[in-house]
Design an enzyme around this catalytic site. Structure first.
Site, PDB file in Angstrom:
ATOM      1  N   ASP A   1       0.522   2.559   8.373  1.00 40.65           N
ATOM      2  CA  ASP A   1      -0.648   1.824   7.897  1.00 40.65           C
ATOM      3  C   ASP A   1      -0.268   0.503   7.215  1.00 40.65           C
ATOM      4  OD1 ASP A   1      -3.104   0.921   7.108  1.00 40.65           O
ATOM      5  OD2 ASP A   1      -3.773   2.834   6.276  1.00 40.65           O
TER       6      ASP A   1
ATOM      7  N   ASN B   1       0.660   7.298   2.949  1.00 37.64           N
ATOM      8  CA  ASN B   1       1.127   6.340   3.950  1.00 37.64           C
ATOM      9  C   ASN B   1       2.594   6.537   4.330  1.00 37.64           C
ATOM     10  OD1 ASN B   1      -1.359   5.150   4.208  1.00 37.64           O
ATOM     11  ND2 ASN B   1      -0.908   3.449   2.826  1.00 37.64           N
TER      12      ASN B   1
ATOM     13  N   LYS C   1       2.145   4.710  -1.013  1.00 41.08           N
ATOM     14  CA  LYS C   1       1.623   5.949  -1.592  1.00 41.08           C
ATOM     15  C   LYS C   1       1.993   7.088  -0.653  1.00 41.08           C
ATOM     16  CE  LYS C   1      -2.952   4.972   0.394  1.00 41.08           C
ATOM     17  NZ  LYS C   1      -4.395   4.808   0.084  1.00 41.08           N
TER      18      LYS C   1
ATOM     19  N   THR D   1      -4.007   0.506  -3.607  1.00 40.73           N
ATOM     20  CA  THR D   1      -4.601   1.714  -4.183  1.00 40.73           C
ATOM     21  C   THR D   1      -4.511   1.622  -5.707  1.00 40.73           C
ATOM     22  OG1 THR D   1      -3.939   2.995  -2.230  1.00 40.73           O
ATOM     23  CG2 THR D   1      -4.407   4.233  -4.255  1.00 40.73           C
TER      24      THR D   1
ATOM     25  N   ASP E   1       0.828  -1.214   0.000  1.00 42.20           N
ATOM     26  CA  ASP E   1       0.000   0.000   0.000  1.00 42.20           C
ATOM     27  C   ASP E   1       0.860   1.260   0.000  1.00 42.20           C
ATOM     28  OD1 ASP E   1      -2.438   1.264  -0.190  1.00 42.20           O
ATOM     29  OD2 ASP E   1      -2.822   1.270   1.967  1.00 42.20           O
TER      30      ASP E   1
END
Length: 437
Positions: free
Chosen positions: A268, A255, A252, A287, A250
């Site tokens: 996260d 995060n 991005k 995502t 995840d």
């Protein structure tokens, strides 16, 4: 990922007597036999059998004293082939992967003292100051230790009923397990977890510098030096996780969070998963703009999916937006499947940065930088990182490109404002799945 299909018909020779070879073969369809009429002990090989494995142990050599050919009539048959070159490129150095990094006695003592301290605290020992962020399953509160006002933490609060309704129990327990063992300066620390009848709680390190996404939003894009620093922090975090068989899934800007010094940390871990070294998983998650093509195609994925996402992150930090973006997730996925070579790079992305992005975002996972025999070292040695002080980054001695303004342990000014949570969820009367929490 590196096996190639080759097709033969009845009577085709695969290896001729005395020939040298550098290829290992697995039979996918059909039958293969040693074609030597003088030998009465001819062995027929069928689907799942293999030959030529010696080719992977060294340089080219004489593979056979006999001819080897397909012996079934009237059909096209298939072999899966792996060359020595591909094997060395992907697997070479694998023997070094299992060399675990042992913590020093000083670090072990510090971690033990920390664990002893947090084992004595309870939820009632904290005051809630304000809300730092909100997610799909949780909200994060800034809390202060009552008997030590100079110590603050981030308390992630998750509604048990919502977790049950969305069947996220496995993800939550996986997140806890992974974060409790993630002792890296580039990953946010999880110190302790709590639970009551309505909520689960995760007591985290408070990084009050704000989200990298907020900084990117305010500045529009970053220059090479700034992007290189934050990317370096992420590379170190991924190296820690991947060496332990953990994939993050995840990545991005939202995060990535900044500590008061300006160093970046991953947060996260809801999508993170421990799959083990050399193994794959098939869960569809992530995502949309950052999802690797093998996840979209349900081919199974491993840590190489994080290498793909790293390339997307570098592109977004340098340009202000990710390379693959559509009006809805399905359109985004279709654009991703066209490949990075179909994307026009902005002029602000330098040639060496573009080369790094394209090598991270290869369609074939086995060809991605960071997923070959040298692992993340190949990323660290790329021309774009030339002259970068990796030791200084690990030791925290180099100056970050941006130092957040943080006025004490209760300063939440680097985060957006969030209203108080007025919802009072029902208590969980289920079977107690959260007892491990």
């Amino acid at each position: 990922d590196v096996l190639e299909e080759t097709h033969y018909t009845d009577g085709d020779y695969i290896i001729r007597q005395g020939a040298t070879g550098d290829t290992f073969f697995i039979i996918s369809e059909g039958q293969v036999r040693n074609d030597d009429n003088s030998d009465k002990q001819v062995k027929t090989l069928t689907k799942g059998d293999w030959f030529g494995e010696q080719a992977l142990k060294g340089e080219c050599f004489s593979l056979s004293t006999r001819n080897i050919r397909f012996c079934e009539p009237a059909f096209v048959r298939t072999l899966l082939c792996l060359t020595l070159r591909s094997f060395k490129q992907l697997i070479g150095g694998l023997e070094d992967v299992n060399n675990k990094q042992h913590d020093s006695d000083e670090v072990k003592a510090k971690l033990q003292a920390e664990a002893d301290f947090f084992s004595q605290v309870s939820l009632s020992d904290f005051n809630i100051i304000c809300t730092l962020g909100m997610g799909g399953f949780s909200r994060v509160e800034l809390v202060q230790l009552k008997n030590d006002p100079n110590r603050s933490f981030a308390l992630k609060v998750l509604k048990k009923r919502h977790i049950l309704d969305t069947s996220q129990q496995g993800h939550i327990l996986s997140e806890r397990c992974i974060m409790m063992e993630a002792h890296s300066p580039f990953i946010i620390r999880l110190y302790r977890t709590f639970r009551d009848s309505k909520y689960l709680y995760m007591l985290l390190e408070a990084c009050l510098g704000g989200e990298l996404w907020t900084l990117l939003r305010d500045r529009g894009s970053f220059d090479d030096g700034t992007t290189r620093f934050y990317t370096g922090c992420v590379v170190e975090a991924l190296a820690f996780l991947h060496s332990r068989g953990i994939i993050y899934r995840d990545l991005k800007p939202e995060n990535i969070i900044l500590d008061p010094r300006g160093y970046a940390k991953l947060v996260d871990f809801g999508f993170a998963k421990k799959v083990g070294l050399g193994k794959k998983t098939w869960t569809f998650c992530g995502t949309p703009e950052y999802v690797a093509p093998e996840i979209i195609l349900n081919k199974g994925h491993d840590s190489s999916a994080d290498c793909w996402s790293l390339g997307i992150l570098v592109f977004e930090l340098l340009s202000g937006s990710p390379p693959f973006s559509g009006s809805d997730p399905m359109k985004t996925y279709n654009i991703i499947l066209r490949g990075i070579d179909m994307i026009e790079f902005p002029k602000k992305i330098t040639k060496s940065a573009a080369n790094l992005i394209k090598r991270l975002c290869r369609d074939n996972p086995s060809e991605r930088l960071g997923n070959q025999k040298n692992g993340v070292k190949d990323i660290q040695k790329h021309k774009w990182f030339e002259g970068f002080n990796w030791d200084g980054l690990r030791q925290g001695t180099i100056n970050p490109p941006f130092t957040p303004a943080v006025d004490g342990p209760l300063d939440s000014s680097n985060f957006d404002y969030f209203p108080e949570d007025t919802e009072d969820p029902p208590p969980d009367e289920e079977s107690g799945w959260d007892l491990e929490f």
